[in-house]
Design a protein around this motif. Structure first.
Motif, mmCIF file in Angstrom:
data_model
loop_
_atom_site.group_PDB
_atom_site.id
_atom_site.type_symbol
_atom_site.label_atom_id
_atom_site.label_comp_id
_atom_site.label_asym_id
_atom_site.label_seq_id
_atom_site.Cartn_x
_atom_site.Cartn_y
_atom_site.Cartn_z
ATOM 1 N N MET A 1 0.825 -1.192 0.000
ATOM 2 C CA MET A 1 0.000 0.000 0.000
ATOM 3 C C MET A 1 0.868 1.253 0.000
ATOM 4 O O MET A 1 0.519 2.233 -0.620
ATOM 5 N N GLY A 2 1.988 1.211 0.683
ATOM 6 C CA GLY A 2 2.887 2.354 0.752
ATOM 7 C C GLY A 2 3.505 2.676 -0.594
ATOM 8 O O GLY A 2 3.714 3.842 -0.930
ATOM 9 N N ASP A 3 3.834 1.635 -1.379
ATOM 10 C CA ASP A 3 4.422 1.851 -2.697
ATOM 11 C C ASP A 3 3.425 2.530 -3.637
ATOM 12 O O ASP A 3 3.802 3.389 -4.426
ATOM 13 N N LEU A 4 2.171 2.140 -3.553
ATOM 14 C CA LEU A 4 1.135 2.719 -4.412
ATOM 15 C C LEU A 4 0.910 4.193 -4.090
ATOM 16 O O LEU A 4 0.748 5.012 -4.994
ATOM 17 N N SER A 5 0.932 4.545 -2.819
ATOM 18 C CA SER A 5 0.698 5.943 -2.437
ATOM 19 C C SER A 5 1.868 6.847 -2.853
ATOM 20 O O SER A 5 1.685 8.046 -3.004
ATOM 21 N N GLN A 6 3.046 6.288 -3.047
ATOM 22 C CA GLN A 6 4.180 7.084 -3.517
ATOM 23 C C GLN A 6 4.061 7.426 -5.001
ATOM 24 O O GLN A 6 4.478 8.493 -5.427
ATOM 25 N N LEU A 8 1.129 7.505 -6.737
ATOM 26 C CA LEU A 8 -0.159 8.111 -7.051
ATOM 27 C C LEU A 8 -0.029 9.570 -7.501
ATOM 28 O O LEU A 8 -0.639 9.948 -8.514
ATOM 29 N N PRO A 9 0.742 10.433 -6.850
ATOM 30 C CA PRO A 9 0.876 11.815 -7.342
ATOM 31 C C PRO A 9 1.486 11.904 -8.741
ATOM 32 O O PRO A 9 1.086 12.740 -9.545
#
Length: 96
Positions: A1-6, A8-9
């Motif tokens: 989940m942390g990799d995806l949020s990085q 996303l922007p």
């Protein structure tokens, strides 16, 4: 989940760039190409340089002969301004 949020922007940035920069530019280029293909003999046109004239002849290689007060000249069809020509040929509205 942390990799995806990085990422996303970055993904959102590319999406916004596509929607507001690339897509409208592609649409305008398509309209200009269609306009150049629909030119016919006798059309009154304005070139991007501001030369007013009338189309005398069209050739398959993408060029055309335009007659103006200066004489007959050969132009690329892509040198004819879509916006300026549309304003020239627009119906005149009468003021009341």
């Amino acid at each position: 989940m942390g990799d995806l949020s990085q990422f996303l922007p970055i993904v959102l940035l590319f999406l916004v760039m596509y929607l507001f920069l690339i897509r409208p530019q592609m649409k305008k280029a398509k309209q200009e190409k269609q306009f150049a293909a629909q030119l016919k003999k006798g059309d009154k046109v304005i070139t991007m340089g501001g030369m007013h004239g009338k189309v005398l002849d069209l050739f398959d290689d993408g060029t055309c002969i335009i007659e103006s007060l200066a004489g007959k000249m050969k132009f690329e069809r892509s040198a004819i301004s879509m916006e300026k020509t549309a304003k020239l040929n627009a119906p005149v509205k009468e003021k009341k």
